[in-house]
Enzyme design. Structure first.
Site, PDB file in Angstrom:
ATOM      1  N   LYS A   1      -9.536   2.036  -1.650  1.00  0.00           N
ATOM      2  CA  LYS A   1      -9.807   1.607  -0.381  1.00  0.00           C
ATOM      3  C   LYS A   1     -11.095   1.753  -0.119  1.00  0.00           C
ATOM      4  O   LYS A   1     -11.562   3.045   0.028  1.00  0.00           O
ATOM      5  CB  LYS A   1      -8.634   2.112   0.611  1.00  0.00           C
ATOM      6  CG  LYS A   1      -8.656   1.392   1.838  1.00  0.00           C
ATOM      7  CD  LYS A   1      -7.391   1.902   2.647  1.00  0.00           C
ATOM      8  CE  LYS A   1      -7.092   1.395   3.792  1.00  0.00           C
ATOM      9  NZ  LYS A   1      -5.809   1.784   4.547  1.00  0.00           N
TER      10      LYS A   1
ATOM     11  N   ASN B   1       0.244  -0.897   5.426  1.00  0.00           N
ATOM     12  CA  ASN B   1       1.099  -0.022   6.234  1.00  0.00           C
ATOM     13  C   ASN B   1       0.534   0.026   7.673  1.00  0.00           C
ATOM     14  O   ASN B   1      -0.349   0.479   7.767  1.00  0.00           O
ATOM     15  CB  ASN B   1       1.117   1.484   5.852  1.00  0.00           C
ATOM     16  CG  ASN B   1       2.076   1.709   4.542  1.00  0.00           C
ATOM     17  OD1 ASN B   1       2.967   2.374   4.703  1.00  0.00           O
ATOM     18  ND2 ASN B   1       1.443   1.359   3.538  1.00  0.00           N
TER      19      ASN B   1
ATOM     20  N   CYS C   1      -4.879  -2.804   2.821  1.00  0.00           N
ATOM     21  CA  CYS C   1      -4.537  -2.754   4.537  1.00  0.00           C
ATOM     22  C   CYS C   1      -5.602  -2.796   5.349  1.00  0.00           C
ATOM     23  O   CYS C   1      -6.246  -4.120   5.616  1.00  0.00           O
ATOM     24  CB  CYS C   1      -3.880  -1.423   4.953  1.00  0.00           C
ATOM     25  SG  CYS C   1      -2.846  -1.384   6.422  1.00  0.00           S
TER      26      CYS C   1
ATOM     27  N   GLU D   1       0.865  -1.296   0.033  1.00  0.00           N
ATOM     28  CA  GLU D   1       0.124   0.133  -0.055  1.00  0.00           C
ATOM     29  C   GLU D   1       0.862   1.307  -0.073  1.00  0.00           C
ATOM     30  O   GLU D   1       1.980   1.121   0.519  1.00  0.00           O
ATOM     31  CB  GLU D   1      -0.841  -0.002   1.313  1.00  0.00           C
ATOM     32  CG  GLU D   1      -1.727   1.452   1.641  1.00  0.00           C
ATOM     33  CD  GLU D   1      -2.314   1.216   3.020  1.00  0.00           C
ATOM     34  OE1 GLU D   1      -1.689   0.884   3.929  1.00  0.00           O
ATOM     35  OE2 GLU D   1      -3.331   1.770   3.160  1.00  0.00           O
TER      36      GLU D   1
ATOM     37  N   GLU E   1      -6.396   8.863   7.757  1.00  0.00           N
ATOM     38  CA  GLU E   1      -6.889   8.253   6.428  1.00  0.00           C
ATOM     39  C   GLU E   1      -8.235   8.916   6.207  1.00  0.00           C
ATOM     40  O   GLU E   1      -8.481   9.357   4.827  1.00  0.00           O
ATOM     41  CB  GLU E   1      -6.792   6.657   6.484  1.00  0.00           C
ATOM     42  CG  GLU E   1      -5.475   6.266   6.232  1.00  0.00           C
ATOM     43  CD  GLU E   1      -5.456   4.725   5.621  1.00  0.00           C
ATOM     44  OE1 GLU E   1      -5.941   4.308   4.625  1.00  0.00           O
ATOM     45  OE2 GLU E   1      -5.054   3.932   6.429  1.00  0.00           O
TER      46      GLU E   1
ATOM     47  N   ASN F   1      -6.936   6.190  -1.963  1.00  0.00           N
ATOM     48  CA  ASN F   1      -5.712   5.203  -1.617  1.00  0.00           C
ATOM     49  C   ASN F   1      -6.076   4.001  -2.456  1.00  0.00           C
ATOM     50  O   ASN F   1      -6.881   3.288  -2.322  1.00  0.00           O
ATOM     51  CB  ASN F   1      -6.049   4.848   0.023  1.00  0.00           C
ATOM     52  CG  ASN F   1      -4.835   4.032   0.350  1.00  0.00           C
ATOM     53  OD1 ASN F   1      -4.021   3.297  -0.294  1.00  0.00           O
ATOM     54  ND2 ASN F   1      -4.478   3.868   1.804  1.00  0.00           N
TER      55      ASN F   1
HETATM   56  N1  CDT Z   1      -2.907   1.754   6.501  1.00  0.00           N
HETATM   57  C1  CDT Z   1      -3.855   1.002   7.271  1.00  0.00           C
HETATM   58  O1  CDT Z   1      -5.149   0.784   6.936  1.00  0.00           O
HETATM   59  N2  CDT Z   1      -3.541   0.712   8.396  1.00  0.00           N
HETATM   60  C2  CDT Z   1      -4.266   0.219   9.707  1.00  0.00           C
HETATM   61  C3  CDT Z   1      -4.117   0.971  10.854  1.00  0.00           C
HETATM   62  C4  CDT Z   1      -5.205   0.509  11.599  1.00  0.00           C
HETATM   63  S1  CDT Z   1      -4.920   1.679  13.276  1.00  0.00           S
HETATM   64  C5  CDT Z   1      -5.438   2.901  12.816  1.00  0.00           C
HETATM   65  C6  CDT Z   1      -4.483  -1.372   9.573  1.00  0.00           C
HETATM   66  O2  CDT Z   1      -5.629  -1.760   9.738  1.00  0.00           O
HETATM   67  O3  CDT Z   1      -3.348  -2.020   9.592  1.00  0.00           O
END
Ligand code: CDT
Length: 329
Positions: free
Chosen positions: A124, A193, A168, A47, A143, A107
């Site tokens: 996303k 990420n 993600c 991502e 985000e 995204n």
């Molecule tokens: N990039 C991304 O979607 N990261 C989320 C972090 C969640 S906590 C705010 C994840 O689900 O890994």
């Protein structure tokens, strides 16, 4: 019948704020070449693979961060990746921030065939974190401030099978895999990420790796599909990101994984024919699913505890007996 696609999970290490697109693309090209040497048909990048994970910072004027977004893909800085992929005859999946001509911010992930042509795009759906500045956090997860939500999950024909994408946070939601599964997805590509530290509940920090595998493996098994989860990992601008990129078979078993938090390739021969072992037996949706009793899933967003259950909990001494659900008549 076996249909082998050799897939490379191309994890990247951190991308710092000052790293240029050209430098990043050079790293991606190096992974692409490594994948080609290993016999890969398809390389899966993470991502937001072209930039640092910028939603960790708040800026009052969002336009200040538009330079993290691609307005055209391939553009002048990303073109070398497409050209090298086409030269090598290797396809790839790439996550990046997309700014549309209409001014929408997404995204996004794309899948590109062996000729360097984009054959699928996904934006996303599940945007995590928060929309407002929360200075109490060590770092932000904005985000919901920087991105518009995508419209849904599509599948695409490519590499001899049915391909799907998610990004993600999508991987934590069973609906993601089920919608893809209902569209016949045989190989889902999911970049991530994931900060190790989760500010709202730090007790989850030590479980990040477990939760990653738990979601990816159950999604693969319950829908009879290959799942390729690929991290941008390591210490990025002082924020520790989970590695542990994996390639998971339709059985739910891990077939390949990364062991570092740097640029690293994990390779597996993914037989798309294996999906049928699950899609046509235990998870034969057409035979076993009961959509007529799943209405709550699409009719309702948040949790609603039925009023009779609330009442029973509020009056534990009321021995009129619990209501049996569903009522017999
Ligand atoms: N990039 C991304 O979607 N990261 C989320 C972090 C969640 S906590 C705010 C994840 O689900 O890994």
């Amino acid at each position: 019948m076996s249909r082998i696609v050799t897939v490379g999970a191309a994890q990247t290490g951190p991308i710092q704020r000052d790293d240029t697109r050209t430098e990043v693309v050079e790293r991606l090209v190096a992974l692409l070449r490594q994948g080609a040497d290993a016999g890969c048909d398809l390389i899966v990048f993470p991502e937001l693979a072209l930039t640092t994970f910028f939603p960790r910072w708040w800026v009052e004027d969002r336009a200040e961060f538009d330079h993290f977004f691609e307005t055209v893909i391939p553009g002048p800085e990303t073109r070398p990746l497409f050209d090298e992929a086409a030269r090598l005859g290797v396809g790839f999946h790439l996550g990046y921030a997309e700014l549309t001509p209409e001014g929408q911010h997404f995204n996004t992930a794309i899948v590109v065939d062996r000729q360097g042509t984009v054959i699928g795009k996904y934006r996303k759906v599940h945007l995590p974190g928060h929309h407002d500045h929360q200075p109490w956090r060590e770092f932000q997860h904005l985000e919901r401030y920087y991105f518009d939500p995508g419209a849904g999950f599509g599948v695409f024909a490519g590499f001899g099978g049915v391909l799907g994408m998610a990004i993600c946070n999508d991987r934590r939601w069973s609906e993601t895999y089920r919608v893809l599964g209902l569209k016949g997805c045989e190989l889902a590509m999911i970049g991530y990420n994931t900060p190790i530290h989760y500010a709202p509940d730090p007790s989850q920090d030590v479980l990040q790796g477990f939760h990653n595998r738990l979601c990816l493996q159950s999604g693969a098994y319950q829908n009879g599909m290959w799942v390729v989860g690929v991290a941008k990992a390591g210490e990025e601008e002082g924020c520790d990101l989970l590695g542990e990129s994996v390639i998971i078979a339709p059985s739910g078993e891990i077939r390949a994984s990364c062991s570092t938090v740097g640029d690293e390739l994990a390779v597996a021969e993914c037989d798309l024919g294996l999906c049928a072992n699950y899609k046509e037996t235990l998870f034969d949706f057409g035979y076993y699913r009961r959509p007529e009793v799943y209405g709550t899933i699409t009719a309702q967003q948040g949790v609603v505890v039925p009023p009779d259950v609330v009442a029973a909990l509020e009056n534990p001494d009321d021995d009129t007996g619990g209501a049996i659900w569903p009522p017999s008549n």
